[in-house]
Design an enzyme around this catalytic site. Sequence first.
Site, PDB file in Angstrom:
ATOM      1  CE  LYS A  53      -3.719  -2.750   1.968  1.00 19.25           C
ATOM      2  NZ  LYS A  53      -4.577  -3.229   2.941  1.00 19.25           N
ATOM      3  CD  GLN A  97      -3.608  -4.745   6.251  1.00 21.06           C
ATOM      4  OE1 GLN A  97      -3.743  -3.853   5.508  1.00 21.06           O
ATOM      5  NE2 GLN A  97      -4.020  -6.041   5.691  1.00 21.06           N
ATOM      6  CG  ASP A 120     -10.335  -1.110   4.429  1.00 17.32           C
ATOM      7  OD1 ASP A 120      -9.692  -1.394   3.324  1.00 17.32           O
ATOM      8  OD2 ASP A 120      -9.459  -1.099   5.674  1.00 17.32           O
TER       9      ASP A 120
HETATM   10  N1  GUN Z   1      -7.086  -7.353   5.457  1.00 21.04           N
HETATM   11  C1  GUN Z   1      -6.999  -8.303   4.381  1.00 21.04           C
HETATM   12  N2  GUN Z   1      -7.427  -7.503   3.695  1.00 21.04           N
HETATM   13  C2  GUN Z   1      -7.820  -6.245   3.890  1.00 21.04           C
HETATM   14  C3  GUN Z   1      -8.394  -4.842   3.458  1.00 21.04           C
HETATM   15  O1  GUN Z   1      -8.750  -4.936   2.323  1.00 21.04           O
HETATM   16  N3  GUN Z   1      -8.412  -4.038   4.407  1.00 21.04           N
HETATM   17  C4  GUN Z   1      -7.979  -4.048   5.510  1.00 21.04           C
HETATM   18  N4  GUN Z   1      -8.130  -2.968   6.214  1.00 21.04           N
HETATM   19  N5  GUN Z   1      -7.493  -5.225   6.138  1.00 21.04           N
HETATM   20  C5  GUN Z   1      -7.474  -6.113   5.274  1.00 21.04           C
END
Ligand code: GUN
Length: 285
Positions: A53, A97, A120
Amino acid sequence: MATVISGKELSASMKAEMAEQVKAFPAKYGRVPHLVVVLVGDDPASVSYVTGKAKASAEVGIRNTTLRRSAEISEEELLALIDELNADDEVDGILVQLPLPRHIDEQKVIAAIRREKDVDGFHPLNVARLWLKEPCTLPCTPKGILRMLQRAGVEIAGKRAVVIGRSNIVGLPVAKLLLDANATVTIAHSRTQNLPSVTREADILVVAIGKPRFVTVDMVRPGAVVIDVGVNRDPQTGKLCGDVDYAAVEPIASVITPVPGGVGPMTIACLMENTIECFLKRQAK
Ligand code: GUN
């Protein structure tokens, strides 16, 4: 032989377009969008996602701050951090996350993020708006999957779609987006009886269960479109592999996504889009 949708290529072109867009922001708005990623603990998969990211943010010209906190952080401390980020006018997007350590209530943390900064699309109000067909921030992986289907020219309306997996992050929202695109949608899961007979009905099969090579060739209708959301370590080789037995399924599918280089990079490109969207909405206020 299937058409292979390269999420790597499609996401690269999306990121290049966004980079052009973001270049104009300092002159127009005085700054660029700012995404804050919060990582609790040091789960290797989460560390790798968070690194991806940050790298994508740099490519697009988005400011990225990654805040790392110990797995021992209390729920209260994490909520206080979210409050601080909510109040910071120079923060446009907040991503915590997942998964979080067990002593922290994930839903409580997600709900604490201001909806306007929820890149998200996991906030309860964003989820509600998705199910009500109101404008909202779409969750990144489902959004990326729909983009890939569009790019490959897959007709969705009237088709039978089967989604394996019913998570809040992928299964449920992708099923809703496919339904909104007028597919006839079935959500299958660990308690589904005679799963192969269900999946063989699918014109579009989306697999998000997190089990290496779970979908075997006998579970796929020849000519189906197969979207593999899995990111697993092959227990034998230690290499990344999907939820679909790619080598066996690819020859009979019409369209397929690889792992790595399929859905994963699209999720990140859509996160960049969501961050820009949140930034622009905040500028308009
Ligand atoms: N963990 C696995 N996929 C995601 C996601 O798309 N967003 C977040 N915040 N955590 C994750």
